[in-house]
Design an enzyme around this catalytic site. Structure first.
Site, PDB file in Angstrom:
ATOM      1  N   ARG A  11      13.327  11.730  14.664  1.00 49.54           N
ATOM      2  CA  ARG A  11      13.561  12.615  13.503  1.00 49.54           C
ATOM      3  C   ARG A  11      14.235  11.915  12.320  1.00 49.54           C
ATOM      4  NH1 ARG A  11      14.742  16.523  17.408  1.00 49.54           N
ATOM      5  NH2 ARG A  11      12.905  17.827  17.714  1.00 49.54           N
ATOM      6  N   LYS A  40       9.407   6.848  -1.451  1.00 53.64           N
ATOM      7  CA  LYS A  40       8.060   7.303  -1.064  1.00 53.64           C
ATOM      8  C   LYS A  40       7.588   6.407   0.064  1.00 53.64           C
ATOM      9  CE  LYS A  40       5.825   9.190  -5.171  1.00 53.64           C
ATOM     10  NZ  LYS A  40       4.626   8.988  -6.018  1.00 53.64           N
ATOM     11  N   GLU A  80       3.095  -3.575 -13.126  1.00 58.57           N
ATOM     12  CA  GLU A  80       3.997  -2.422 -12.923  1.00 58.57           C
ATOM     13  C   GLU A  80       5.244  -2.538 -13.820  1.00 58.57           C
ATOM     14  OE1 GLU A  80       2.892   0.089 -11.170  1.00 58.57           O
ATOM     15  OE2 GLU A  80       1.708  -0.640  -9.460  1.00 58.57           O
ATOM     16  N   LYS A 129      13.204   2.715 -13.033  1.00 63.11           N
ATOM     17  CA  LYS A 129      12.750   3.481 -11.876  1.00 63.11           C
ATOM     18  C   LYS A 129      13.902   4.315 -11.295  1.00 63.11           C
ATOM     19  CE  LYS A 129       9.930   3.937  -7.952  1.00 63.11           C
ATOM     20  NZ  LYS A 129       8.807   3.508  -7.145  1.00 63.11           N
ATOM     21  N   GLU A 152       8.866  14.033  -7.258  1.00 67.68           N
ATOM     22  CA  GLU A 152       7.729  14.043  -8.173  1.00 67.68           C
ATOM     23  C   GLU A 152       7.245  15.441  -8.522  1.00 67.68           C
ATOM     24  OE1 GLU A 152       4.922  10.840  -7.770  1.00 67.68           O
ATOM     25  OE2 GLU A 152       3.351  12.024  -8.717  1.00 67.68           O
ATOM     26  N   ARG A 201       8.716  12.032 -12.642  1.00 67.39           N
ATOM     27  CA  ARG A 201       8.315  10.880 -11.821  1.00 67.39           C
ATOM     28  C   ARG A 201       6.815  10.587 -11.942  1.00 67.39           C
ATOM     29  NH1 ARG A 201      10.445   9.220  -5.712  1.00 67.39           N
ATOM     30  NH2 ARG A 201       9.222   7.316  -5.611  1.00 67.39           N
ATOM     31  N   ASN A 227       2.884   7.152 -12.878  1.00 66.50           N
ATOM     32  CA  ASN A 227       1.450   7.038 -12.590  1.00 66.50           C
ATOM     33  C   ASN A 227       0.634   6.671 -13.827  1.00 66.50           C
ATOM     34  OD1 ASN A 227       1.750   7.746  -9.871  1.00 66.50           O
ATOM     35  ND2 ASN A 227       1.810   9.914 -10.413  1.00 66.50           N
ATOM     36  N   HIS A 267      -2.523   4.811 -13.540  1.00 66.46           N
ATOM     37  CA  HIS A 267      -2.948   4.938 -12.139  1.00 66.46           C
ATOM     38  C   HIS A 267      -4.105   5.916 -11.946  1.00 66.46           C
ATOM     39  CE1 HIS A 267       0.615   2.619 -11.456  1.00 66.46           C
ATOM     40  NE2 HIS A 267       0.475   2.639 -10.148  1.00 66.46           N
ATOM     41  N   HIS A 308      -6.999   4.375  -9.755  1.00 68.37           N
ATOM     42  CA  HIS A 308      -7.439   4.858  -8.441  1.00 68.37           C
ATOM     43  C   HIS A 308      -8.953   4.999  -8.379  1.00 68.37           C
ATOM     44  CE1 HIS A 308      -3.146   6.562  -7.752  1.00 68.37           C
ATOM     45  NE2 HIS A 308      -3.258   5.304  -7.368  1.00 68.37           N
ATOM     46  N   HIS A 366      -4.117  -3.927  -6.499  1.00 71.32           N
ATOM     47  CA  HIS A 366      -3.688  -2.659  -7.094  1.00 71.32           C
ATOM     48  C   HIS A 366      -3.163  -2.850  -8.528  1.00 71.32           C
ATOM     49  CE1 HIS A 366      -1.810   1.210  -7.628  1.00 71.32           C
ATOM     50  NE2 HIS A 366      -0.647   0.614  -7.816  1.00 71.32           N
TER      51      HIS A 366
HETATM   52  N1  LIG Z   1       6.289   3.637  -2.240  1.00 70.99           N
HETATM   53  C1  LIG Z   1       6.006   3.452  -3.521  1.00 70.99           C
HETATM   54  O1  LIG Z   1       6.647   4.007  -4.406  1.00 70.99           O
HETATM   55  C2  LIG Z   1       4.906   2.507  -3.885  1.00 70.99           C
HETATM   56  C3  LIG Z   1       4.747   2.110  -5.208  1.00 70.99           C
HETATM   57  C4  LIG Z   1       3.748   1.174  -5.506  1.00 70.99           C
HETATM   58  C5  LIG Z   1       2.939   0.689  -4.493  1.00 70.99           C
HETATM   59  N2  LIG Z   1       3.112   1.126  -3.208  1.00 70.99           N
HETATM   60  C6  LIG Z   1       2.277   0.604  -2.112  1.00 70.99           C
HETATM   61  O2  LIG Z   1       2.502  -0.797  -2.011  1.00 70.99           O
HETATM   62  C7  LIG Z   1       1.348  -1.420  -1.478  1.00 70.99           C
HETATM   63  C8  LIG Z   1       1.034  -2.639  -2.292  1.00 70.99           C
HETATM   64  O3  LIG Z   1       2.109  -3.526  -2.193  1.00 70.99           O
HETATM   65  P1  LIG Z   1       1.964  -5.096  -2.418  1.00 70.99           P
HETATM   66  O4  LIG Z   1       1.275  -5.309  -3.701  1.00 70.99           O
HETATM   67  O5  LIG Z   1       3.288  -5.676  -2.187  1.00 70.99           O
HETATM   68  O6  LIG Z   1       0.884  -5.513  -1.308  1.00 70.99           O
HETATM   69  P2  LIG Z   1       1.038  -6.155   0.173  1.00 70.99           P
HETATM   70  O7  LIG Z   1       2.172  -5.595   0.884  1.00 70.99           O
HETATM   71  O8  LIG Z   1      -0.304  -6.048   0.802  1.00 70.99           O
HETATM   72  O9  LIG Z   1       1.337  -7.687  -0.160  1.00 70.99           O
HETATM   73  C9  LIG Z   1       0.355  -8.468  -0.812  1.00 70.99           C
HETATM   74  C10 LIG Z   1       0.066  -9.760  -0.051  1.00 70.99           C
HETATM   75  O10 LIG Z   1       1.130 -10.694  -0.270  1.00 70.99           O
HETATM   76  C11 LIG Z   1       1.603 -11.179   0.988  1.00 70.99           C
HETATM   77  N3  LIG Z   1       3.000 -11.554   0.778  1.00 70.99           N
HETATM   78  C12 LIG Z   1       4.081 -10.747   0.805  1.00 70.99           C
HETATM   79  N4  LIG Z   1       5.173 -11.442   0.464  1.00 70.99           N
HETATM   80  C13 LIG Z   1       4.781 -12.712   0.237  1.00 70.99           C
HETATM   81  C14 LIG Z   1       5.461 -13.889  -0.164  1.00 70.99           C
HETATM   82  N5  LIG Z   1       6.770 -13.877  -0.442  1.00 70.99           N
HETATM   83  N6  LIG Z   1       4.747 -15.036  -0.302  1.00 70.99           N
HETATM   84  C15 LIG Z   1       3.400 -15.042  -0.074  1.00 70.99           C
HETATM   85  N7  LIG Z   1       2.705 -13.955   0.278  1.00 70.99           N
HETATM   86  C16 LIG Z   1       3.395 -12.797   0.430  1.00 70.99           C
HETATM   87  C17 LIG Z   1       1.342 -10.060   1.926  1.00 70.99           C
HETATM   88  O11 LIG Z   1       1.368 -10.509   3.259  1.00 70.99           O
HETATM   89  C18 LIG Z   1      -0.024  -9.591   1.455  1.00 70.99           C
HETATM   90  O12 LIG Z   1      -1.019 -10.428   1.965  1.00 70.99           O
HETATM   91  C19 LIG Z   1       0.236  -0.387  -1.500  1.00 70.99           C
HETATM   92  O13 LIG Z   1       0.009   0.062  -0.175  1.00 70.99           O
HETATM   93  C20 LIG Z   1       0.801   0.737  -2.355  1.00 70.99           C
HETATM   94  O14 LIG Z   1       0.331   2.009  -1.974  1.00 70.99           O
HETATM   95  C21 LIG Z   1       4.077   2.008  -2.902  1.00 70.99           C
HETATM   96 ZN   LIG Z   2       1.162   1.193  -8.728  1.00 66.68          ZN
END
Ligand SMILES: NC(=O)c1ccc[n+]([C@@H]2O[C@H](COP(=O)([O-])OP(=O)(O)OC[C@H]3O[C@@H](n4cnc5c(N)ncnc54)[C@H](O)[C@@H]3O)[C@@H](O)[C@H]2O)c1
Ligand SMILES: [Zn+2]
Length: 353
Positions: free
Chosen positions: A112, A134, A176, A214, A224, A228, A232, A235, A239, A252
């Protein structure tokens, strides 16, 4: 450097984001680090050398967005039970946004809800995903459709982890950062135009600025229900692009970069943004080799794509557009014809017309 996350409505605990202050981590509990093979190979040794806890377990899940799913969640949960973690135990998310979102989600449901700490290792997760609570996973119906709001206990940003990050991933994070500047902070935007973020001190400053933005947004509107949604910006378009290209052509942040240009073009055609401003944002994105143009083969189909987004309630599209640099407007009643006209011009290379 520190950024405080303080909530207006005290439904969640306040916490701190530490920037470049990770010298030691001490916990009087069992800890499980959730990571992937790539990040573990590059940086786990360093993390372990800083960490002290009752017991430390490492749970490695496969790398990639396609593994941000229920199967990986089940795998992590199984390991937590096998290692006999309990309600006092703590999870550490060590990786990019995929690891962060998934670890946060597991932390929100294990017995939980237990505490978790974010140690984001991509620029995108450092400036955006790791803060704000999130959490979630994807399923066959779409991205992030299963999840919970669950705030971390603390966030540790270390820009030195970024030294191994591929350039494209770095650019994706920059998108971003630009998003925050265009919608909330004109001074920050002007500063970005003249500051090379490959310079360490500049990058740390940009990370801090983005996190402050942020933090402010999330403190006003944790779940949101209004403000918040401004995060987006770009976005809504991104998307659809990600969907059309099967989540494989663009990262992304790259899709967000194109999406911001589309939003800016719409803002231009509605009189909220000048041609000059459209060009300035595009030039900044190009400095980091981000794409901004995308040829839409079927604009009607692209438009239909807006309605598949979970943020599109009641069949109206809420566009987040810049209203001058550093300001935004949320607008719902844009004529379909206006949108289609803009979409049909977004793929053209060259001058903004
Ligand atoms: N929770 C939120 O508010 C929020 C906001 C924006 C995005 N997201 C989510 O985040 C995700 C995208 O995140 P991301 O862009 O970090 O992608 P990711 O986590 O897939 O990382 C991108 C790549 O970089 C690699 N990597 C990570 N750290 C590294 C480092 N220091 N050196 C070399 N390689 C490294 C990872 O293994 C992966 O292959 C999506 O799933 C998205 O939905 C969430
Ligand atoms: Zn984003």
């Amino acid at each position: 450097m520190k950024v405080a996350i303080n909530f207006n409505q005290k439904t969640s605990h306040d916490y701190t984001v530490y920037i470049n202050e990770l010298s030691s981590l001490k916990f009087d509990t069992k800890v499980a680090i959730i990571t992937n093979p790539k990040v573990a190979g590059l940086h786990l040794k360093r993390l372990l050398s800083l960490l002290e806890a009752k017991e430390v377990y490492i749970i490695t899940v496969a790398d990639g967005e396609s593994f941000k799913n229920q199967k990986s969640v089940d795998f992590i949960l199984e390991n937590l039970f096998n290692h006999r973690l309990d309600r006092k135990s703590l999870l550490i998310a060590f990786g990019g946004g995929v690891i962060g979102d998934m670890t946060g989600f597991v932390a929100s449901i294990f017995q939980r809800g237990i505490d978790f700490v974010q140690i984001p290792t991509t620029l995108l997760s450092q400036v955006d995903a790791s803060v704000g609570g999130k959490t979630g996973i994807n399923n066959a119906y779409g991205k992030n459709l299963i999840g919970a709001f669950h705030q971390p206990k603390a966030v540790y940003i270390e820009s030195s982890f970024l030294e191994t990050l591929p350039q494209r991933e770095f650019g994706a994070g920059i998108a971003e950062i630009v998003k925050m500047a265009v919608t909330f902070d004109k001074t920050f935007f002007s500063w970005l135009e003249k500051s090379d973020l490959h310079v360490k001190a500049h990058l740390a400053e940009a990370i801090k600025k983005s996190l402050e933005t942020k933090a402010w947004v999330v403190s006003q509107d944790e779940k949101e229900q209004g403000l918040r949604a401004v995060l987006n910006y770009g976005h809504t378009f991104a998307h659809v692009i990600e969907n059309e290209t099967g989540y494989s052509r663009y990262l992304h942040g790259e899709a967000v970069s194109i999406g911001m240009h589309m939003a800016n073009m719409l803002a231009l055609s509605l009189g909220y943004f000048t041609k000059e401003e459209v060009k300035r944002v595009e030039a900044l994105l190009h400095q980091y080799h981000l794409p901004t143009r995308y040829h839409i083969r079927d604009v009607e189909k692209f438009y239909e794509g807006f309605f598949l987004d979970k943020k599109t309630y009641n069949a109206t599209i809420k566009f987040i557009l810049p209203q001058g640099l550093g300001n935004f407007i949320m607008i719902e009643d844009v004529a379909k014809k206006t949108v289609l006209d803009v979409l049909s011009r977004c793929g053209e290379d060259g001058e903004v017309a």
